[in-house]
Design a protein around this motif. Structure first.
Motif, PDB file in Angstrom:
ATOM      1  N   ALA A  97       1.043  -1.300  -0.042  1.00 44.38           N
ATOM      2  CA  ALA A  97       0.092   0.030  -0.056  1.00 44.38           C
ATOM      3  C   ALA A  97       0.732   1.371  -0.050  1.00 44.38           C
ATOM      4  O   ALA A  97       0.545   2.284  -0.549  1.00 44.38           O
ATOM      5  CB  ALA A  97      -1.004  -0.022   1.226  1.00 44.38           C
ATOM      6  N   ALA A  98       1.950   1.247   0.649  1.00 46.46           N
ATOM      7  CA  ALA A  98       2.955   2.548   0.847  1.00 46.46           C
ATOM      8  C   ALA A  98       3.516   2.656  -0.743  1.00 46.46           C
ATOM      9  O   ALA A  98       3.787   3.824  -0.917  1.00 46.46           O
ATOM     10  CB  ALA A  98       3.967   2.152   1.763  1.00 46.46           C
ATOM     11  N   ASP A 101       1.028   4.151  -2.830  1.00 50.81           N
ATOM     12  CA  ASP A 101       0.597   5.390  -2.440  1.00 50.81           C
ATOM     13  C   ASP A 101       1.747   6.483  -3.097  1.00 50.81           C
ATOM     14  O   ASP A 101       1.523   7.672  -3.225  1.00 50.81           O
ATOM     15  CB  ASP A 101       0.797   5.937  -0.848  1.00 50.81           C
ATOM     16  CG  ASP A 101      -0.828   5.328  -0.314  1.00 50.81           C
ATOM     17  OD1 ASP A 101      -1.728   4.911  -1.183  1.00 50.81           O
ATOM     18  OD2 ASP A 101      -0.690   4.969   0.684  1.00 50.81           O
ATOM     19  N   SER A 102       2.978   5.872  -3.058  1.00 45.51           N
ATOM     20  CA  SER A 102       4.014   6.726  -3.577  1.00 45.51           C
ATOM     21  C   SER A 102       4.493   6.313  -5.160  1.00 45.51           C
ATOM     22  O   SER A 102       5.207   7.083  -5.656  1.00 45.51           O
ATOM     23  CB  SER A 102       5.495   6.232  -2.730  1.00 45.51           C
ATOM     24  OG  SER A 102       5.679   5.043  -3.293  1.00 45.51           O
ATOM     25  N   TRP A 107      -1.768  -1.455  -8.018  1.00 45.24           N
ATOM     26  CA  TRP A 107      -2.518  -2.466  -7.343  1.00 45.24           C
ATOM     27  C   TRP A 107      -3.047  -3.417  -8.294  1.00 45.24           C
ATOM     28  O   TRP A 107      -2.885  -4.743  -8.329  1.00 45.24           O
ATOM     29  CB  TRP A 107      -3.824  -1.986  -6.519  1.00 45.24           C
ATOM     30  CG  TRP A 107      -3.757  -1.531  -5.109  1.00 45.24           C
ATOM     31  CD1 TRP A 107      -3.833  -0.425  -4.519  1.00 45.24           C
ATOM     32  CD2 TRP A 107      -2.888  -2.398  -4.113  1.00 45.24           C
ATOM     33  NE1 TRP A 107      -3.596  -0.441  -3.211  1.00 45.24           N
ATOM     34  CE2 TRP A 107      -3.025  -1.518  -2.796  1.00 45.24           C
ATOM     35  CE3 TRP A 107      -2.425  -3.895  -3.844  1.00 45.24           C
ATOM     36  CZ2 TRP A 107      -2.504  -2.009  -1.717  1.00 45.24           C
ATOM     37  CZ3 TRP A 107      -1.677  -4.048  -2.915  1.00 45.24           C
ATOM     38  CH2 TRP A 107      -2.006  -3.280  -1.586  1.00 45.24           C
ATOM     39  N   THR A 269       2.136   9.213   7.289  1.00 47.88           N
ATOM     40  CA  THR A 269       1.506   9.771   5.935  1.00 47.88           C
ATOM     41  C   THR A 269       0.196   9.407   6.204  1.00 47.88           C
ATOM     42  O   THR A 269      -0.735   9.305   5.073  1.00 47.88           O
ATOM     43  CB  THR A 269       1.938   8.746   4.823  1.00 47.88           C
ATOM     44  OG1 THR A 269       1.893   7.402   5.266  1.00 47.88           O
ATOM     45  CG2 THR A 269       3.405   9.148   4.684  1.00 47.88           C
ATOM     46  N   ALA A 274      -4.033  -0.620   3.286  1.00 47.05           N
ATOM     47  CA  ALA A 274      -5.345  -0.480   2.350  1.00 47.05           C
ATOM     48  C   ALA A 274      -6.431  -1.313   2.946  1.00 47.05           C
ATOM     49  O   ALA A 274      -7.036  -1.995   2.266  1.00 47.05           O
ATOM     50  CB  ALA A 274      -4.981  -0.715   0.816  1.00 47.05           C
TER      51      ALA A 274
END
Length: 350
Positions: A97-98, A101-102, A107, A269, A274
């Motif tokens: 998930a990190a 996000d970056s 996914w 953050t 997720a």
């Protein structure tokens, strides 16, 4: 002389933190920790970590249901890093998930888009499907059916990352159905390492996890146990599938990790992972869902694990903010007593 019942006292302490009366769970706690272990809870700023010993019947007692625990001083390793087994999977889900996000991972894109050692992975295999056990992969690499007997404490040790990804290429079937897979989450961890710019290996996964998840949260989580825990009993090696079960963590670290998923916590953050996005694929028991790294039922998220000498469980309630970790001495088969850890988690938090 009778002394205080340690299980009752532990439940009182956990109940004080969670704001619940847990006294009815005394028999379940004893069944979940037949050889001793740790129960730990957190809610907001409050937390408690309690080590329990194996029961010893007081001399003169004849009724096996009418006894109290003798006080027991835990070994130092009880509050040190525990072997997490499959409770490693929520950490791998959080790392994925990190990276999403970056912008380093997608996914729902084919994992083969990462190139390099992932190039030949079937296009049906995505990070999301691996994280939710819906990629059409079997539970283990085929060779594990033999090595689980011949290499009891190191069933995946004869493999490397290339062999893991080769097994994914060979055995990936029609996606969509829930099939709990160490192979799948282990492959996801290797893909996360590659996406993070690390070597596609268990060590690369460990470095990526430290940089993107456990380091920013200052969590005591590692791919290796500390000496006190390692000396207690041989741990179960996961080789290149470390992301599926090879992590070690302290009880405090588990509580902080689970809390970091909740709104308003100290995650750098925002809420971690997720876990809010759930799916209900065919193959799950009634009422259950799955998210990236977690099993789900309503606001509850949990995962449990079993290794050769430990059983573990971690859960949190998204609405109340309650977190519970249970760490049990003594590995068990997949059925039977292992279920008591999960039952305790859910009963205490529901």
């Amino acid at each position: 002389m009778f002394r205080r019942d340690a299980h009752r006292a532990a439940l009182r302490g956990v109940g004080d933190v969670l704001g619940r009366d847990l006294s009815a769970l005394r028999a379940l706690l004893r069944a979940a920790l037949p050889h001793g272990g740790v129960i730990a809870a957190a809610r907001g700023e409050a937390r408690v970590v309690t080590a329990l010993g194996a029961p010893r019947v007081t001399p003169g007692q004849h009724d096996p249901h009418d006894w109290t625990l003798d006080p027991w001083e835990p070994d130092r390793w009880e509050l040190d890093r525990w072997e997490l087994a499959s409770v490693s999977k929520p950490f791998t889900g959080a790392l994925a998930a990190a990276l999403v996000d970056s912008g380093r991972l997608e996914w729902h894109a084919p994992l083969s888009a990462l190139g390099g050692p992932l190039r030949g992975v079937p296009r049906t295999v995505t990070a999301w499907r691996l994280a939710t056990h819906t990629a059409g992969l079997p539970p283990h690499p085929a060779r594990a059916t033999l090595t689980v007997l011949t290499r009891y404490h190191d069933p995946y040790g004869g493999m490397d990352a290339r062999a893991v990804l080769g097994s994914v290429r060979r055995w990936a079937g029609v996606p969509g159905r829930f099939v709990y897979s160490n192979l799948g989450v282990g492959a996801l961890a290797l893909a996360c390492a590659a996406a993070a710019g690390e070597e596609c290996s268990a060590d690369g996964y460990g470095r990526a996890l430290r940089r993107h998840v456990t380091g920013p949260l200052n969590l005591d989580v590692s791919l290796v146990p500390r000496r006190a825990a390692a000396a207690h009993a041989p741990h179960t090696a996961f080789g290149p599938l470390a992301g599926a079960g090879g992590l070690f963590a302290t009880p405090d670290a588990l509580l902080s990790f689970a809390q970091a998923h909740l709104p308003g916590t100290a995650a750098p953050t925002g809420p971690l992972g997720a876990w809010q996005d759930t799916v209900r694929p065919p193959g799950l028991p009634p009422g259950m869902q799955v998210s990236a790294g977690w099993l789900a039922r309503g606001p509850l998220r949990w995962h449990d694990g079993v290794a050769r000498h430990t059983r573990t469980g971690l859960a949190f309630h998204a609405q109340t903010g309650a977190v519970l970790a249970v760490l049990a001495r003594g590995g068990e088969p997949l059925l039977g007593r292992r279920a008591q850890v999960t039952r305790l988690l859910l009963r205490a938090l529901e």
